[in-house]
Design a protein around this motif. Structure first.
Motif, short mmCIF file in Angstrom:
data_model
loop_
_atom_site.label_atom_id
_atom_site.label_comp_id
_atom_site.label_asym_id
_atom_site.label_seq_id
_atom_site.Cartn_x
_atom_site.Cartn_y
_atom_site.Cartn_z
N UNK A 155 0.82 -1.21 0.00
CA UNK A 155 0.00 0.00 0.00
C UNK A 155 0.85 1.26 0.00
N UNK A 156 1.80 1.34 0.95
CA UNK A 156 2.54 2.59 1.12
C UNK A 156 3.56 2.79 0.02
N UNK A 157 4.35 1.75 -0.28
CA UNK A 157 5.34 1.87 -1.35
C UNK A 157 4.64 1.98 -2.70
N UNK A 158 3.53 1.25 -2.85
CA UNK A 158 2.78 1.35 -4.10
C UNK A 158 2.25 2.75 -4.34
N UNK A 159 1.73 3.36 -3.26
CA UNK A 159 1.21 4.73 -3.38
C UNK A 159 2.33 5.71 -3.72
N UNK A 160 3.49 5.54 -3.11
CA UNK A 160 4.60 6.48 -3.34
C UNK A 160 5.24 6.31 -4.71
N UNK A 161 5.26 5.06 -5.21
CA UNK A 161 5.96 4.79 -6.47
C UNK A 161 5.04 4.74 -7.68
N UNK A 166 3.46 -5.73 -5.55
CA UNK A 166 3.35 -7.19 -5.55
C UNK A 166 3.63 -7.79 -6.91
N UNK A 167 3.52 -6.97 -7.97
CA UNK A 167 3.82 -7.44 -9.32
C UNK A 167 5.23 -7.05 -9.76
N UNK A 168 5.58 -5.78 -9.56
CA UNK A 168 6.85 -5.26 -10.08
C UNK A 168 7.99 -5.36 -9.09
N UNK A 321 -3.81 -6.77 -2.67
CA UNK A 321 -2.60 -7.34 -3.27
C UNK A 321 -2.45 -8.83 -2.98
N UNK A 322 -3.24 -9.39 -2.06
CA UNK A 322 -3.17 -10.81 -1.77
C UNK A 322 -4.18 -11.62 -2.58
#
Length: 502
Positions: A155-161, A166-168, A321-322
């Motif tokens: 959630x947090x890294x996905x939002x920032x990046x 979970x895929x990349x 993501x799960x």
């Protein structure tokens, strides 16, 4: 086979044999743990294993297991978060083992799928979550903590990046990712960070106060420093019931600081979650409902057989993501037709119906009945702490917040020497194990240098009495005096430097 209509008939004589063998092995053990050194027990186990053959193997090996176990139902077995399970929970667990449902698809566990969903709704309500929560049964706090940090990362890294982590995967470039937890937190936080590609070095240990509780001012400073250095706070992991002392971090303050910095808040309440069952202790968990995710273990202060972990998230959408689709387990047309799947809620595929024994226990005793057991253990810990205070050779090192406390033996001979004191406390514990007299925990206070070794009692047996705990503490003192006498007989002593001399 153990299932179908013929299963009970096949099981009945075997269960009788197991029960008789359990009684035989416990009687031969005669205490909380088998007496003798580890190598002697290992040799005995190897011999019995080699000799067990045919129809008699079940009885022989069950008796061996009972003889060679550390028995948490014995009042003098009080080292770890290792509870004596309730008989009703063990009986329910037998039903699960006999029927062998697997929770990864509805057609393997029709009733158990619904039961787990209903139980998790009750668990979410107990925590203070509403109907938007979601969760799953886990193998325990380690798996639950891994799941909490995994969802935090996604959630947090996905939002920032701007990418699906979970895929990349975790971005190779960008801000340094950080997880904040107290210096007294469980080691599974570092292990989870390693498994998730963050690295153990991403975990920032936050200073604790004199009671070993996370210092909110230190957490605020660490988060501000991370922001100033261009880092990304992924998660704050607060502990509700540390393994050593049972203390509870300031959950509401942790929640406010995590929200201020855009971090996920995971609360490891594997031990302290049992306080939710007690009207007396539940207020200690004020702020728990603000967590993004929570781990609970009912095989600690819930008296369930292992494993009985629970992982919950405050908002079901954070589970995205799960989510997994396996055409042989949860095809979309099955789910559209009303056959639900729990596959996308767990890190595991094949999974026992561990919710069943919890559900049976909760329905049998209710929250009130379980709460009385929690309170009994809390009372026992307070009585034990008072007994330590009144003993001339024991020193209380932490007050019991839940059901555990730290203490140590103070040698009677010579001036205080931290090296010698550590050595005697470590040795007396092994002496009690070797003699089969008691199982006492051991830990070390945060910091460096000698003088940090402590003994630990974790009291999870609600049927034990204050007299039992006093007997255990007297055994510790006797073992300490025996170690001192052995040192004197060997002609050893220590000087002010702590170095041993003949």
């Amino acid at each position: 086979m153990s299932g179908s209509t013929a299963g009970p008939e096949a099981l009945e004589p075997l269960v009788r044999a197991v029960l008789a063998a359990l009684a035989d092995g416990a009687a031969r053990r005669g205490g909380p743990v088998p007496a003798g050194p580890p190598d002697a027990l290992a040799e005995h186990v190897a011999g019995e294993y080699a000799a067990a053959r045919g129809e008699g193997a079940l009885s022989r090996l069950t008796s061996l297991l009972a003889y060679g176990s550390a028995d948490p139902a014995d009042p003098l077995c009080a080292a770890h978060l290792h509870c004596p399970p309730l008989a009703v929970a063990v009986a329910a667990d037998l039903a699960v083992s006999a029927l062998n449902p697997s929770q990864d698809s509805w057609d393997q566990a029709p009733a158990a799928t619904t039961l787990e969903t209903l139980l998790l709704g009750e668990m979410a309500e107990l925590v203070g979550y509403d109907e938007r929560a979601a969760g799953v049964l886990t193998s325990g706090g380690t798996e639950s903590n891994l799941m909490g940090l995994m969802l935090a990362r996604d959630r947090v890294v996905g939002r920032a990046s701007g990418r699906q982590v979970e895929l990349a995967g975790v971005p190779r470039r960008g801000p340094r990712l950080r997880v904040f937890t107290s210096a007294a937190a469980h080691f599974s936080v570092q292990r989870a960070a390693a498994l998730l590609g963050l690295g153990e070095d991403a975990v920032v240990p936050v200073a604790v106060d004199r009671d070993l509780r996370m210092d909110p001012d230190a957490l605020a400073e660490a988060l501000d420093r991370c922001a100033d250095d261009g880092g990304l706070p992924v998660a704050v992991v607060a502990t509700a019931g540390t393994t050593d002392t049972g203390v509870i971090d300031p959950l509401r303050a942790c929640a406010e600081l995590a929200a201020e910095h855009g971090a996920w808040l995971h609360v490891d309440a594997a031990y302290g979650g049992g306080a939710l069952l007690s009207d007396r202790l539940a207020p200690l968990l004020d702020g728990l409902a603000l967590a993004d995710s929570v781990s609970l273990d009912w095989h600690k202060l819930g008296w369930q057989p292992v494993a009985a972990g629970v992982f919950l998230v405050r908002r079901a959408e954070t589970y995205a993501s799960l989510a997994r689709r396996a055409v042989y387990l949860n095809p979309p047309d099955d789910e559209e037709a009303g056959y639900p799947s729990l596959l996308g809620l767990s890190l595991r595929t094949t999974r026992r119906a561990d919710a069943f024994s919890i559900a049976v226990t909760l329905r049998t005793l209710g929250r009130e009945g379980l709460g009385r057991l929690v309170d009994a253990c809390h009372d026992l810990a307070r009585a034990g702490a008072e007994a330590v205070r009144s003993h001339p050779r024991l020193e209380l090192c932490s007050e019991p917040e839940l059901t555990a406390f730290l203490f140590r033996y103070l040698p009677a001979r010579g001036p205080y020497d931290p090296v010698r004191t550590d050595r005697i406390n470590a040795a007396l514990r092994r002496g009690l194990l070797r003699e089969g007299r008691a199982v006492v925990g051991r830990t070390e206070l945060p910091g460096t240098g000698p003088g940090r070794v402590r003994l630990k009692l974790t009291l999870l047996n609600p049927h034990a009495t204050p007299a039992d705990v006093e007997r255990l503490l007297h055994a510790v003192a006797e073992a300490g005096r025996a170690e001192e006498a052995a040192e004197e007989a060997a002609g050893r002593h220590t000087g002010e430097t702590g170095e041993e001399t003949p």
